[in-house]
Scaffold this motif. Sequence first.
Motif, PDB file in Angstrom:
ATOM      1  N   ILE A 179       9.332  -6.083  17.423  1.00 21.40           N
ATOM      2  CA  ILE A 179       8.959  -4.728  17.830  1.00 21.40           C
ATOM      3  C   ILE A 179       7.917  -4.126  16.899  1.00 21.40           C
ATOM      4  O   ILE A 179       7.356  -3.065  17.186  1.00 21.40           O
ATOM      5  N   LEU A 180       7.645  -4.800  15.796  1.00 19.38           N
ATOM      6  CA  LEU A 180       6.696  -4.271  14.816  1.00 19.38           C
ATOM      7  C   LEU A 180       5.280  -4.831  14.986  1.00 19.38           C
ATOM      8  O   LEU A 180       4.343  -4.337  14.349  1.00 19.38           O
ATOM      9  N   VAL A 181       5.104  -5.822  15.829  1.00 12.88           N
ATOM     10  CA  VAL A 181       3.796  -6.486  15.919  1.00 12.88           C
ATOM     11  C   VAL A 181       2.698  -5.542  16.402  1.00 12.88           C
ATOM     12  O   VAL A 181       1.526  -5.679  16.006  1.00 12.88           O
ATOM     13  N   TYR A 182       3.062  -4.558  17.240  1.00 16.27           N
ATOM     14  CA  TYR A 182       2.052  -3.621  17.718  1.00 16.27           C
ATOM     15  C   TYR A 182       1.536  -2.718  16.600  1.00 16.27           C
ATOM     16  O   TYR A 182       0.415  -2.211  16.681  1.00 16.27           O
ATOM     17  N   ARG A 183       2.345  -2.496  15.589  1.00 22.90           N
ATOM     18  CA  ARG A 183       1.911  -1.715  14.432  1.00 22.90           C
ATOM     19  C   ARG A 183       1.201  -2.581  13.396  1.00 22.90           C
ATOM     20  O   ARG A 183       0.365  -2.089  12.646  1.00 22.90           O
ATOM     21  N   LEU A 184       1.551  -3.853  13.368  1.00 27.02           N
ATOM     22  CA  LEU A 184       1.011  -4.745  12.339  1.00 27.02           C
ATOM     23  C   LEU A 184      -0.404  -5.216  12.669  1.00 27.02           C
ATOM     24  O   LEU A 184      -1.301  -5.167  11.830  1.00 27.02           O
TER      25      LEU A 184
END
Length: 230
Positions: free
Chosen positions: A73-78
């Motif tokens: 769920i963090l890949v869009y921020r990373l």
Amino acid sequence: LRMEISEVLAYSHEVRLKFCEFWVFAQASGLTALSLIFYWAFHFHNGFTFSSLFNFHPVLMITGLVYFYGNGILVYRLFVKSSKEKVKALHAVVTGCAFVLMVLGFTAIFKTKLCRGERHFYSIHSWMGAITCSLFSVQFLMGFFAFLLPYASPKSRALLLSFHQFIGLILSALIAISVISGIMDYSSKAHKLSSEILVLDSVGVAVIIFFSVIGYLIVSSRYKRFEIPS
């Protein structure tokens, strides 16, 4: 105008540095939870064998539903500079791995109880785990068919996106609760505080920190990605 552009770039750089600091902290706590649960399995229960299927359950769940899902769920921020389609594919792969590990972990505990002749769904952990696994399955399948495959209309995707994101955050909380309730359930059967219980308690603390940091990075508007045309 040149001054404004330089100020924006400086702010963007500062924001990314701060994001990376939180991301490293999240990874440290996530990897700590992973290391400790593997240490628990090998040091206290002789690793993984078909005669001890129970050991697979916590390891697979921590690896899949905690570490893989949290990073998924963090890949869009990373990856803010990557195209949306590439990040979407990575999100699907990482959460897909989490889904597979979750199914295997659920199967491990189900077969363990069958072999031991124990009842299913008698504790709060078992109920929370069942709810979490069910909701994650629905979430994963909805994301796969609605956002990854080109079947849903843009209007349908727009309507589902906010719901998909909201359920994603709810799942983070449910996963953390399931882990803590599982540790409490296991610890309640121990007659005294031991090094094994301390290791499991440390896993719980690491999981809480992991999801707390990831939750902050997800909900904070300053870390949102700028959409880049694919």
